[in-house]
Each structure stands twice: as structure tokens, then as C-alpha cells.
Design a protein around this motif. Structure first.
Motif, short mmCIF file in Angstrom:
data_model
loop_
_atom_site.label_atom_id
_atom_site.label_comp_id
_atom_site.label_asym_id
_atom_site.label_seq_id
_atom_site.Cartn_x
_atom_site.Cartn_y
_atom_site.Cartn_z
N PRO A 128 0.81 -1.23 0.00
CA PRO A 128 0.00 0.00 0.00
C PRO A 128 0.84 1.27 0.00
N GLU A 129 1.98 1.25 0.70
CA GLU A 129 2.82 2.45 0.74
C GLU A 129 3.39 2.76 -0.65
N LEU A 130 3.76 1.71 -1.36
CA LEU A 130 4.26 1.88 -2.72
C LEU A 130 3.16 2.45 -3.61
N LYS A 131 1.96 1.92 -3.47
CA LYS A 131 0.84 2.38 -4.31
C LYS A 131 0.48 3.83 -4.03
N ALA A 132 0.90 4.33 -2.88
CA ALA A 132 0.61 5.73 -2.52
C ALA A 132 1.77 6.65 -2.89
N ASN A 133 2.90 6.11 -3.29
CA ASN A 133 4.08 6.89 -3.61
C ASN A 133 3.84 7.71 -4.88
N GLN A 134 4.09 9.02 -4.81
CA GLN A 134 3.80 9.92 -5.92
C GLN A 134 4.60 9.56 -7.17
N ASN A 135 5.86 9.23 -6.99
CA ASN A 135 6.70 8.85 -8.14
C ASN A 135 6.14 7.61 -8.82
N PHE A 136 5.72 6.62 -8.03
CA PHE A 136 5.15 5.39 -8.57
C PHE A 136 3.86 5.70 -9.32
N LEU A 137 3.03 6.55 -8.75
CA LEU A 137 1.76 6.91 -9.40
C LEU A 137 2.00 7.59 -10.75
N GLU A 138 3.01 8.47 -10.78
CA GLU A 138 3.32 9.15 -12.04
C GLU A 138 3.84 8.17 -13.08
N LEU A 139 4.70 7.25 -12.64
CA LEU A 139 5.22 6.24 -13.56
C LEU A 139 4.10 5.35 -14.09
N GLN A 140 3.18 4.99 -13.21
CA GLN A 140 2.03 4.18 -13.63
C GLN A 140 1.21 4.90 -14.70
N ALA A 141 0.98 6.19 -14.46
CA ALA A 141 0.19 6.98 -15.41
C ALA A 141 0.91 7.05 -16.77
N GLN A 142 2.22 7.26 -16.73
CA GLN A 142 2.99 7.32 -17.97
C GLN A 142 2.98 5.97 -18.69
N LEU A 143 3.10 4.90 -17.91
CA LEU A 143 3.09 3.56 -18.51
C LEU A 143 1.74 3.25 -19.14
N GLU A 144 0.68 3.60 -18.44
CA GLU A 144 -0.66 3.38 -18.98
C GLU A 144 -0.85 4.16 -20.28
N GLY A 145 -0.41 5.42 -20.28
CA GLY A 145 -0.51 6.24 -21.49
C GLY A 145 0.30 5.65 -22.64
N THR A 146 1.48 5.12 -22.30
CA THR A 146 2.33 4.52 -23.32
C THR A 146 1.70 3.26 -23.90
N GLU A 147 1.10 2.44 -23.05
CA GLU A 147 0.41 1.24 -23.55
C GLU A 147 -0.70 1.62 -24.52
N ASN A 148 -1.41 2.70 -24.21
CA ASN A 148 -2.47 3.17 -25.11
C ASN A 148 -1.88 3.64 -26.44
N ARG A 149 -0.74 4.35 -26.35
CA ARG A 149 -0.09 4.84 -27.57
C ARG A 149 0.42 3.68 -28.42
N ILE A 150 0.95 2.66 -27.76
CA ILE A 150 1.43 1.47 -28.49
C ILE A 150 0.26 0.86 -29.27
N ALA A 151 -0.87 0.70 -28.61
CA ALA A 151 -2.04 0.11 -29.27
C ALA A 151 -2.48 0.95 -30.46
N THR A 152 -2.47 2.27 -30.28
CA THR A 152 -2.88 3.18 -31.36
C THR A 152 -1.93 3.11 -32.54
#
Length: 202
Positions: A128-152
Motif C-alpha cells: 500500500p505504501e508503494l501504491k501511494a508513492n507519488q513517483n510510482f503513481l506518475e510512472l504508472q500513469a505514464q506507462l498506462e498512457g504509453t500502452e495506449n499509444r502502443i495500441a494506437t
């Protein structure tokens, strides 16, 4: 008169042959240039696909390091991601060298990286502490966006290849394509389980 008539007939025949030859040559040049233009569209789109996969690969070291700070004992999972990333980044295909086999190897390496990344993200659910980490959250958001771009970009690549492959198979363009050495471009193959959309949950 007879010789003159034969000479006129010969001149007319030569003129017709020249006009036909020029017309065929003009058609061949225009068709060749059209094929080149469409092929360059495929090549440019392939570069965009590779660019998005590289973007994902560039995000992974930061993601792994962030996870390592909270879950260092998950070393097997972390090492699997690093190894999969290494294999995936070693396969780079020049657009002119795209074949069914090279694309299959590329797709397989990227698929293995996706699976390793999925296992890593599943492990993070236990922290849970990792999931609340701001750096981790930003990386997750970037990764999710990248996965969407890959699909596109993959979808756009598929469309470009379809247009190119259709063009070079149509008659009489296929004659020019054959003479010019233009071959079919490979498509991404559906991966096992592709009928179910992958979920990347953070």
C-alpha cells in the motif's frame, strides 16, 4: 505510290509504338512512385510503433527502482522484468528489413516484457505504501498512457500495411511492383488471449 504508302504505314506504326511505349513508361513511373509513397508511409508508421515501445522500455528502469525501494525481496520478479526489457530492446528492425519472422521475434520479445511487467504490477498490490508513492503513481500513469499509444500506433501500422499490401497485389500495379521488387509487408499477429483485452490496473 506503293512504296510511299508502305513508308507512311511504317511511320504511323512507329508513331503508335512510340506513343504506347511512352504511355506505358509514364504509367510505370507514376505507379512506381505511388508504391514508394505508400511504402514510405508504412516505414514511417513502423518508426512510430518502435518509438512507443522504446518509450515503454525507458520507463521501466525507473519503475523497477521505485518498486525495489519498497519491495526489494521481490527480486525474482524485478529481475524478470529487467531481463525481459533487455531482450526486448535488443530487437530493433529497420523498416526495410521487416519480415514475418523478424516481426514475430519482435512481437514475442515485447509480449514477454508485457507479461513480466504485468507480474510486477500485480506484486505492487501487496504494498500500500508503494501504491501511494507519488513517483510510482506518475510512472504508472505514464506507462498506462504509453500502452495506449502502443495500441494506437500498432493499429495505424496495420492500416498502412493493409493499404500497401492491397495496392501491390492489384492488377496492373502488381506488374510494376513485381518488376520493382516490392514485397508484402508483415502484420502483427494476434497474441494468445488477444480476444480478451489486457487490463493494466494501478
Amino acid at each position: 505510290m506503293n512504296k510511299k504508302g508502305c513508308l507512311i504505314g511504317l511511320v504511323i506504326l512507329l508513331a503508335v509504338i512510340i506513343v504506347l511505349a511512352v504511355s506505358c513508361l509514364s504509367y510505370g513511373i507514376k505507379t512506381h512512385n505511388r508504391i514508394v509513397t505508400v511504402e514510405e508511409g508504412v516505414n514511417a508508421q513502423w518508426a512510430k510503433v518502435e518509438n512507443q515501445y522504446q518509450r515503454r522500455a525507458d520507463l521501466i528502469p525507473n519503475l523497477v527502482n521505485t518498486v525495489k525501494g519498497y519491495a526489494s525481496h521481490e527480486s525474482q520478479t524485478l529481475e524478470a522484468v529487467i531481463e525481459a526489457r533487455s531482450r526486448a530492446t535488443q530487437i530493433s528492425i529497420d523498416a526495410d528489413q521487416l519480415t514475418e519472422e523478424s516481426l514475430r521475434r519482435f512481437q514475442q520479445a515485447q509480449g514477454e516484457l508485457s507479461q513480466a511487467l504485468g507480474r510486477l504490477l500485480a506484486v505492487t498490490e501487496n504494498y500500500p505504501e508503494l501504491k501511494a508513492n507519488q513517483n510510482f503513481l506518475e510512472l504508472q500513469a505514464q506507462l498506462e498512457g504509453t500502452e495506449n499509444r502502443i495500441a494506437t500506433e500498432r493499429m495505424r501500422y496495420t492500416d498502412c500495411v493493409k493499404e500497401y499490401n492491397t495496392l501491390i497485389r492489384k492488377f496492373p500495379v502488381n506488374l510494376v511492383a513485381s518488376i520493382g521488387g516490392f514485397d508484402k509487408k508483415p502484420q502483427f499477429e494476434a497474441e494468445a488471449g488477444a480476444e480478451k483485452a489486457p487490463e493494466v490496473q494501478f
